[in-house]
Design an enzyme around this catalytic site. Structure first.
Site, mmCIF file in Angstrom:
data_model
loop_
_atom_site.group_PDB
_atom_site.id
_atom_site.type_symbol
_atom_site.label_atom_id
_atom_site.label_comp_id
_atom_site.label_asym_id
_atom_site.label_seq_id
_atom_site.Cartn_x
_atom_site.Cartn_y
_atom_site.Cartn_z
ATOM 1 C CD GLN A 82 -3.821 -4.955 6.196
ATOM 2 O OE1 GLN A 82 -3.849 -3.920 5.536
ATOM 3 N NE2 GLN A 82 -4.181 -6.110 5.685
ATOM 4 C CG ASP A 133 -10.219 -0.760 4.198
ATOM 5 O OD1 ASP A 133 -9.919 -1.205 3.083
ATOM 6 O OD2 ASP A 133 -9.573 -1.001 5.233
ATOM 7 C CE LYS A 137 -3.727 -2.522 2.073
ATOM 8 N NZ LYS A 137 -4.364 -3.069 3.237
HETATM 9 N N1 GUN Z 1 -7.151 -7.414 5.128
HETATM 10 C C1 GUN Z 1 -7.365 -8.106 3.978
HETATM 11 N N2 GUN Z 1 -7.944 -7.317 3.061
HETATM 12 C C2 GUN Z 1 -8.096 -6.113 3.621
HETATM 13 C C3 GUN Z 1 -8.632 -4.862 3.160
HETATM 14 O O1 GUN Z 1 -9.109 -4.709 2.026
HETATM 15 N N3 GUN Z 1 -8.593 -3.841 4.058
HETATM 16 C C4 GUN Z 1 -8.100 -3.991 5.312
HETATM 17 N N4 GUN Z 1 -8.147 -2.935 6.114
HETATM 18 N N5 GUN Z 1 -7.609 -5.109 5.772
HETATM 19 C C5 GUN Z 1 -7.602 -6.157 4.928
#
Ligand code: GUN
Length: 285
Positions: free
Chosen positions: A97, A120, A53
């Site tokens: 996350q 998200d 990211k």
């Molecule tokens: N863990 C796996 N996929 C995601 C996602 O799209 N966003 C977040 N925050 N955590 C994740």
């Protein structure tokens, strides 16, 4: 005849070039879009996602900040970090996350994020927008998957779509997006009886199970579009939920792993972050 490949790397490169232009335009107006990622603990897979990211932000000219919190962080400490980011004008998007360590209340933490900074799309307000089809932030993985499905040019009206998996972050929002496209949607899960009966009807099949090679060729309708959301590790190799080698002989379109939906997830996150910065700037005018 084999399926055509839906290449997440190629699609992402095109989209990220457009995102970079929007970032440059915002910078000219004195705003650098900023994404903050909170990572609690040391889950190795999460560390890789978070690093990617950050790389995506760098590639498109955005500001990124990673907040690493120790495994034993309390709920109050986590929420206080979120509140600081809510109030920080340099941050337009906040992502916590997932999964987090078991002692933490995920839903309570997500509810603390300002809905307009929730890139998200996991806040209840944004989940509600998704449900009602009103304007809000759309979760990155299903948004990326839908983009790939639409890129085939297939008319989705009245198509049978089957989503395997009912998680809040993929299965449920994916089903909702396909419903919005006028598909007839079935959500299958671990308690579904006669799974194969459902999957064999699917014109669009989305696998979000978390089990390597779960979707085999006998489960797939000839000519189906197969979207593999799984990211699994087998003997150190990354693979999806779909038995790619065999299913690609039956499907019309298929996403690979790696280089499929995963890449698009981060691209959609970057897009949601730029959009948040644009919205914020326009609100201030
Ligand atoms: N863990 C796996 N996929 C995601 C996602 O799209 N966003 C977040 N925050 N955590 C994740």
């Amino acid at each position: 005849m084999g399926a055509q490949i839906l290449d997440g790397k190629v699609m992402s490169a095109e989209l990220r070039a457009e995102i970079a232009q929007r970032v440059a335009a915002l910078k000219e107006r004195g705003v650098t879009p900023g994404l903050a990622v909170i990572l609690v603990g040391n889950d190795p897979a999460s560390e890789i996602y978070v690093r990617n990211k950050g790389k995506g932000c760098e590639e498109t000219g955005m500001y990124s900040r990673t907040i690493n919190l120790p495994e034993q962080t309390s709920q109050a400490e986590l929420e206080s970090e979120i509140e600081k980011l809510n109030a920080d004008p340099a941050i337009h998007g906040i992502l916590v996350q997932l999964p987090m360590p078991k002692h933490l209340d995920e839903q309570a933490a997500l509810a603390k994020i300002l809905p307009e900074k929730d890139v998200d799309g996991f806040h209840l307000i944004n989940a509600g927008h998704m449900m009602t089809g009103t304007e809000g932030v759309i979760a990155c993985t299903p948004r990326g998957a839908l983009y790939m499905i639409k890129s085939t040019g297939i008319d989705l009206n009245g198509k049978e779509a089957v989503v395997i998996g009912r998680s809040n972050i993929v299965g449920k929002p994916m089903a909702m997006l396909l419903l919005r496209e006028n598909c007839t949607v079935t959500i299958c899960h671990s308690r579904t009886k006669d799974l194969v009966e459902h999957t064999r009807r699917a014109d669009i099949l989305v696998a979000a199970v978390g089990k390597a090679g779960f979707v085999t060729a006998d489960m797939v309708k000839p000519g189906a579009v197969v979207i593999d959301v799984g990211i699994n590790r087998v003997d150190g190799k990354v693979c999806g939920d779909v038995d790619f080698e065999h299913v690609k002989e039956k499907a019309s379109w298929i996403t690979p792993v790696p280089g499929g939906v995963g890449k698009m997830t981060i691209t959609m996150l970057l897009d949601n972050t730029v959009e948040a910065a644009e919205r914020n700037l326009n609100r201030d005018r």
